[in-house]
Design a protein around this motif. Structure first.
Motif, PDB file in Angstrom:
ATOM      1  N   THR A   1       2.008   4.063   1.405  1.00  0.00           N
ATOM      2  CA  THR A   1       2.321   4.760   2.619  1.00  0.00           C
ATOM      3  C   THR A   1       3.973   5.087   2.624  1.00  0.00           C
ATOM      4  O   THR A   1       4.857   4.203   2.234  1.00  0.00           O
TER       5      THR A   1
ATOM      6  N   TRP B   1       6.180   4.599   5.122  1.00  0.00           N
ATOM      7  CA  TRP B   1       7.019   3.724   5.480  1.00  0.00           C
ATOM      8  C   TRP B   1       7.326   2.350   4.795  1.00  0.00           C
ATOM      9  O   TRP B   1       8.083   1.624   5.252  1.00  0.00           O
ATOM     10  N   LYS B   2       6.423   2.134   3.719  1.00  0.00           N
ATOM     11  CA  LYS B   2       6.794   1.003   2.771  1.00  0.00           C
ATOM     12  C   LYS B   2       7.793   1.102   1.751  1.00  0.00           C
ATOM     13  O   LYS B   2       8.375   0.301   1.087  1.00  0.00           O
TER      14      LYS B   2
ATOM     15  N   SER C   1      -3.453   3.761  -2.403  1.00  0.00           N
ATOM     16  CA  SER C   1      -2.903   5.023  -1.768  1.00  0.00           C
ATOM     17  C   SER C   1      -3.908   5.145  -0.346  1.00  0.00           C
ATOM     18  O   SER C   1      -3.446   6.014   0.360  1.00  0.00           O
ATOM     19  N   GLN C   2      -5.090   4.709  -0.484  1.00  0.00           N
ATOM     20  CA  GLN C   2      -6.013   4.447   0.665  1.00  0.00           C
ATOM     21  C   GLN C   2      -6.356   6.045   1.277  1.00  0.00           C
ATOM     22  O   GLN C   2      -6.323   6.323   2.471  1.00  0.00           O
TER      23      GLN C   2
ATOM     24  N   ARG D   1       0.818  -1.227   0.055  1.00  0.00           N
ATOM     25  CA  ARG D   1       0.060   0.090   0.038  1.00  0.00           C
ATOM     26  C   ARG D   1       0.829   1.352  -0.073  1.00  0.00           C
ATOM     27  O   ARG D   1       2.056   1.272   0.457  1.00  0.00           O
TER      28      ARG D   1
ATOM     29  N   TYR E   1       0.833  11.942  -0.328  1.00  0.00           N
ATOM     30  CA  TYR E   1       2.076  10.996  -0.698  1.00  0.00           C
ATOM     31  C   TYR E   1       2.018  10.537  -2.064  1.00  0.00           C
ATOM     32  O   TYR E   1       3.094  10.452  -2.825  1.00  0.00           O
TER      33      TYR E   1
ATOM     34  N   SER F   1      10.532  -1.381   2.808  1.00  0.00           N
ATOM     35  CA  SER F   1      10.146  -0.726   4.011  1.00  0.00           C
ATOM     36  C   SER F   1      11.163  -0.116   4.750  1.00  0.00           C
ATOM     37  O   SER F   1      12.518  -0.653   4.932  1.00  0.00           O
TER      38      SER F   1
ATOM     39  N   ARG G   1      -4.148   8.563   0.821  1.00  0.00           N
ATOM     40  CA  ARG G   1      -3.073   9.477   1.035  1.00  0.00           C
ATOM     41  C   ARG G   1      -2.504  10.223  -0.208  1.00  0.00           C
ATOM     42  O   ARG G   1      -1.648   9.882  -0.852  1.00  0.00           O
TER      43      ARG G   1
END
Length: 391
Positions: A209, A211-212, A240-241, A207, A246, A286, A243
């Protein structure tokens, strides 16, 4: 304890069923329960996986359990009590913190067993956050998805030390095998992504984000381009859910490095086996610890060389020196956030001879078959339930 003449019913609680490892595990365990003749109920706020859940015969109930509002969490506890009573639930299994508080209160009031799974590395910067996180260690049984996670629980919540069981997250290894993916599926996905045939593909399935580590992948692709690589492309497949900032940052980073024809943001991918079948390398980039790292396991199951950030639980999922000798390597581990090291590892993986690549991927596939199948995960989870229920 349930009556021996009645199959138990298990209620799993999770914020939503959109996408992710915890969500996938919820559906897999529900299917195993149905196959065993048990009752399986899932409470969540819904999502794209609800249809799959209901197709296997499980029941889905929609409640606002994603909310972190203390008042709503309290109200959810009463709603879960109602679900427990109306459906004869014997055990409730919580897979996230906010719904876990509701589930804990409901379980204690109804005097049924309470199980938690510690799926993530939850931030814990102060005492209040520590108390909030502690609900995941308050189960009658506490499932950790890796030895790394189990050690973290022991450090943070010593009171749970004797109730921890490690159950590695499992994947459908048969579906991931290359021979299980038709040419039509691969062609359809290639067309959907708009990528050309016969170009080396670096795949990042995660996903969107920060931190990935998608930025690290883009920077590694820029490093490859500077070194003269004109062929390799990268596919960043993930939702991206919401985001949007980002997502725009990633697009800008791609443009600034003139990688518009080399790095593709393709959104959510529902056909993971086909995606892996198109990949020459899978990268897990990550920059914060992974509690488990399902993407690395699935790549190895699909006979795809894998490169991962060397932190969190990855030493359990991807074998590499110095923990093993070179001939036992199943992938590469690089320092998190180091795009140069990632680029070097990509060049190394792409430069393998056919024989060396086959040896590597065979070792990797054997490694995950031995430890990370969905069947072994579900059997171990149901065994936890049986022990609590006296079955």
């Amino acid at each position: 304890m349930t009556r021996p003449d009645r199959k138990p019913t298990v209620l799993q609680v999770i914020p939503d069923l959109k996408t992710g490892g915890a969500e996938r595990t919820t559906v897999d365990v529900a299917k195993a329960l149905i196959d065993a003749g048990w009752g399986a109920i899932v409470v969540s706020q819904g999502g794209r996986m609800v249809e799959e859940l209901e197709a296997i015969g499980a029941t889905h109930i929609t409640l606002p359990v994603k909310s972190k509002n203390p008042v709503q969490i309290w109200r959810n506890a009463a709603q879960l009590q109602k679900v427990i009573r109306e459906n004869g639930v014997d055990l409730i299994h919580a897979r996230s913190r906010a719904p876990a508080w509701s589930a804990l209160w409901a379980a204690r009031r109804e005097k049924i067993s309470f199980v938690t799974t510690y799926h993530g590395i939850y931030n814990q910067t102060n005492a209040l956050k520590g108390f909030y996180n502690s609900v995941m260690a308050r189960g009658d049984a506490v499932i950790a998805n890796s030895e790394y996670t189990a050690n973290l629980i022991r450090q943070r919540h010593p009171f749970a030390r004797d109730r921890i069981t490690v159950v590695h997250r499992g994947s459908d290894l048969t579906a991931l095998a290359p021979e299980s993916v038709s040419e039509d599926r691969k062609a359809a996905l290639r067309d959907n992504w708009g990528i050309a045939d016969k170009r080396p593909v670096v795949l990042n399935l995660a996903r969107l984000t920060a931190w990935k580590g998608q930025r690290v992948v883009i920077d590694a692709m820029a490093e490859l381009a500077r070194s003269g690589d004109t062929k390799t492309i990268a596919v960043l497949a993930g939702d991206s859910q919401g985001r949007e900032a980002y997502l725009w940052d990633l697009r800008d980073r791609i443009a600034r490095n003139k990688l518009q024809k080399r790095v593709f943001l393709v959104g959510h991918c529902s056909d993971v086996p086909a995606a892996l079948a198109l990949a020459d390398i899978s990268v897990v980039a990550s920059v914060e610890p992974e509690a488990f790292g399902r993407a690395a396991v699935e790549a190895q199951a699909a006979n795809v060389p894998v490169i991962v950030s060397d932190l969190g639980a990855v030493p359990e999922t991807v074998l590499a020196p110095p923990e093993v000798i070179e001939d036992e390597r199943t992938g590469w581990r690089v320092p998190p956030g180091d795009h140069v090291a990632l680029a070097v590892a990509i060049r190394m993986a792409l430069g393998l001879s056919d024989d060396a690549r086959n040896d590597l991927t065979d070792r990797a596939a054997n490694h995950v078959r031995a430890s990370f199948s969905v069947e072994s995960m579900c059997a171990a989870t149901i065994n936890v339930y049986r022990q609590l229920l006296g079955r």
